[in-house]
Motif scaffolding. Sequence first.
Motif, PDB file in Angstrom:
ATOM      1  N   GLN A  86       0.830  -1.208   0.000  1.00 23.62           N
ATOM      2  CA  GLN A  86       0.000   0.000   0.000  1.00 23.62           C
ATOM      3  C   GLN A  86       0.862   1.256   0.000  1.00 23.62           C
ATOM      4  OE1 GLN A  86      -2.505  -0.423   3.438  1.00 23.62           O
ATOM      5  NE2 GLN A  86      -4.148  -1.419   2.284  1.00 23.62           N
ATOM      6  N   ALA A  87       1.929   1.241   0.757  1.00 27.21           N
ATOM      7  CA  ALA A  87       2.812   2.408   0.834  1.00 27.21           C
ATOM      8  C   ALA A  87       3.478   2.671  -0.508  1.00 27.21           C
ATOM      9  CB  ALA A  87       3.862   2.200   1.917  1.00 27.21           C
ATOM     10  N   LEU A  88       3.910   1.619  -1.185  1.00 27.23           N
ATOM     11  CA  LEU A  88       4.574   1.780  -2.480  1.00 27.23           C
ATOM     12  C   LEU A  88       3.604   2.304  -3.536  1.00 27.23           C
ATOM     13  CD1 LEU A  88       6.829  -1.403  -2.556  1.00 27.23           C
ATOM     14  CD2 LEU A  88       7.508   0.950  -2.064  1.00 27.23           C
ATOM     15  N   GLU A  89       2.348   1.909  -3.451  1.00 26.84           N
ATOM     16  CA  GLU A  89       1.340   2.422  -4.385  1.00 26.84           C
ATOM     17  C   GLU A  89       1.060   3.900  -4.153  1.00 26.84           C
ATOM     18  OE1 GLU A  89      -2.154  -0.007  -4.156  1.00 26.84           O
ATOM     19  OE2 GLU A  89      -1.042  -1.828  -4.676  1.00 26.84           O
ATOM     20  N   TYR A  90       1.342   4.375  -2.971  1.00 24.85           N
ATOM     21  CA  TYR A  90       1.074   5.761  -2.587  1.00 24.85           C
ATOM     22  C   TYR A  90       2.105   6.744  -3.168  1.00 24.85           C
ATOM     23  CZ  TYR A  90      -0.906   9.302   0.532  1.00 24.85           C
ATOM     24  OH  TYR A  90      -1.542  10.401   1.038  1.00 24.85           O
ATOM     25  N   ILE A  91       3.243   6.223  -3.646  1.00 23.54           N
ATOM     26  CA  ILE A  91       4.298   7.076  -4.202  1.00 23.54           C
ATOM     27  C   ILE A  91       3.828   7.653  -5.538  1.00 23.54           C
ATOM     28  CG2 ILE A  91       6.664   7.153  -5.100  1.00 23.54           C
ATOM     29  CD1 ILE A  91       7.255   4.708  -3.266  1.00 23.54           C
ATOM     30  N   PRO A  92       3.802   8.982  -5.685  1.00 19.92           N
ATOM     31  CA  PRO A  92       3.399   9.567  -6.962  1.00 19.92           C
ATOM     32  C   PRO A  92       4.384   9.184  -8.076  1.00 19.92           C
ATOM     33  CG  PRO A  92       3.387  11.220  -5.219  1.00 19.92           C
ATOM     34  CD  PRO A  92       4.048   9.996  -4.659  1.00 19.92           C
ATOM     35  N   VAL A  93       3.851   8.800  -9.223  1.00 15.43           N
ATOM     36  CA  VAL A  93       4.687   8.386 -10.355  1.00 15.43           C
ATOM     37  C   VAL A  93       5.622   9.516 -10.776  1.00 15.43           C
ATOM     38  CG1 VAL A  93       4.633   7.632 -12.769  1.00 15.43           C
ATOM     39  CG2 VAL A  93       2.982   6.713 -11.142  1.00 15.43           C
ATOM     40  N   SER A  94       5.149  10.736 -10.752  1.00 13.60           N
ATOM     41  CA  SER A  94       5.980  11.872 -11.160  1.00 13.60           C
ATOM     42  C   SER A  94       7.178  12.038 -10.216  1.00 13.60           C
ATOM     43  CB  SER A  94       5.163  13.159 -11.198  1.00 13.60           C
ATOM     44  OG  SER A  94       4.597  13.427  -9.924  1.00 13.60           O
ATOM     45  N   ASP A  95       6.961  11.860  -8.918  1.00 13.93           N
ATOM     46  CA  ASP A  95       8.060  11.940  -7.949  1.00 13.93           C
ATOM     47  C   ASP A  95       9.068  10.827  -8.174  1.00 13.93           C
ATOM     48  OD1 ASP A  95       6.740  14.063  -6.836  1.00 13.93           O
ATOM     49  OD2 ASP A  95       6.319  13.107  -4.919  1.00 13.93           O
ATOM     50  N   TYR A  96       8.558   9.643  -8.491  1.00 15.68           N
ATOM     51  CA  TYR A  96       9.429   8.488  -8.697  1.00 15.68           C
ATOM     52  C   TYR A  96      10.298   8.685  -9.935  1.00 15.68           C
ATOM     53  CZ  TYR A  96      10.876   3.635  -8.293  1.00 15.68           C
ATOM     54  OH  TYR A  96      11.611   2.495  -8.124  1.00 15.68           O
ATOM     55  N   ASP A  97       9.679   9.119 -11.015  1.00  9.96           N
ATOM     56  CA  ASP A  97      10.429   9.366 -12.252  1.00  9.96           C
ATOM     57  C   ASP A  97      11.465  10.475 -12.057  1.00  9.96           C
ATOM     58  OD1 ASP A  97       8.929   7.409 -13.487  1.00  9.96           O
ATOM     59  OD2 ASP A  97       7.565   8.828 -14.468  1.00  9.96           O
ATOM     60  N   GLU A  98      11.081  11.498 -11.323  1.00 11.80           N
ATOM     61  CA  GLU A  98      11.999  12.606 -11.053  1.00 11.80           C
ATOM     62  C   GLU A  98      13.185  12.145 -10.203  1.00 11.80           C
ATOM     63  OE1 GLU A  98      11.973  16.921  -8.777  1.00 11.80           O
ATOM     64  OE2 GLU A  98      10.087  16.136  -9.575  1.00 11.80           O
ATOM     65  N   ALA A  99      12.928  11.302  -9.220  1.00  8.81           N
ATOM     66  CA  ALA A  99      14.008  10.780  -8.370  1.00  8.81           C
ATOM     67  C   ALA A  99      14.987   9.962  -9.204  1.00  8.81           C
ATOM     68  CB  ALA A  99      13.436   9.932  -7.242  1.00  8.81           C
ATOM     69  N   LEU A 100      14.475   9.104 -10.065  1.00  4.15           N
ATOM     70  CA  LEU A 100      15.339   8.303 -10.931  1.00  4.15           C
ATOM     71  C   LEU A 100      16.174   9.202 -11.832  1.00  4.15           C
ATOM     72  CD1 LEU A 100      16.350   5.682 -12.225  1.00  4.15           C
ATOM     73  CD2 LEU A 100      14.255   5.621 -13.575  1.00  4.15           C
ATOM     74  N   SER A 101      15.549  10.198 -12.423  1.00  2.73           N
ATOM     75  CA  SER A 101      16.271  11.122 -13.310  1.00  2.73           C
ATOM     76  C   SER A 101      17.358  11.890 -12.572  1.00  2.73           C
ATOM     77  CB  SER A 101      15.293  12.115 -13.947  1.00  2.73           C
ATOM     78  OG  SER A 101      14.388  11.440 -14.776  1.00  2.73           O
ATOM     79  N   LYS A 102      17.049  12.384 -11.375  1.00  2.00           N
ATOM     80  CA  LYS A 102      18.031  13.146 -10.603  1.00  2.00           C
ATOM     81  C   LYS A 102      19.232  12.295 -10.209  1.00  2.00           C
ATOM     82  CE  LYS A 102      15.255  16.772  -8.437  1.00  2.00           C
ATOM     83  NZ  LYS A 102      14.703  17.255  -7.162  1.00  2.00           N
TER      84      LYS A 102
END
Length: 150
Positions: A86-102
């Motif tokens: 449930q916690a992992l589903e709560y992560i916004p996709v945009s935040d996740y993609d941005e973290a990977l890019s950074k």
Amino acid sequence: MLVRMAGLCAAAEQCASDIRNKILKQGFSAEQAESMVDYLKKNKYLDDNRYARAYAVDKVRFSGWGRMKVRMGLRAKGMGDAVISQALEYIPVSDYDEALSKVMAAKAKNLDLKDVKDLQKLYRHLSSRGFESNLIVSAMRKMMKESQER
């Protein structure tokens, strides 16, 4: 001790296992610790679901962690698989993609993207940060395509 733990929980999200450990370190028995944790849960000072969601979002946003590393961190805190999912589903996709890019851009600054060994270093680095292989490969291809277009 109960008042102290309630204050700690009111100031910032805490998980039951951390609070239990803090109580036990102060010399209280396991039964007393469990009683205090139950009280804190019943009165909504402690909520492992709420803690897990905050932990997941914060680790992605501020630490640049991927889902796999977040999963391991939550498991180390004693969270169950349902709470973690449930916690992992709560992560916004945009935040996740941005973290990977950074994280990728920061590491790639010091690497030669035409060198296979450096690409392997980049992949290993992103993998060690907990990002999924398919996302890493996709992001690296996109980055290499963009660098060739320049």
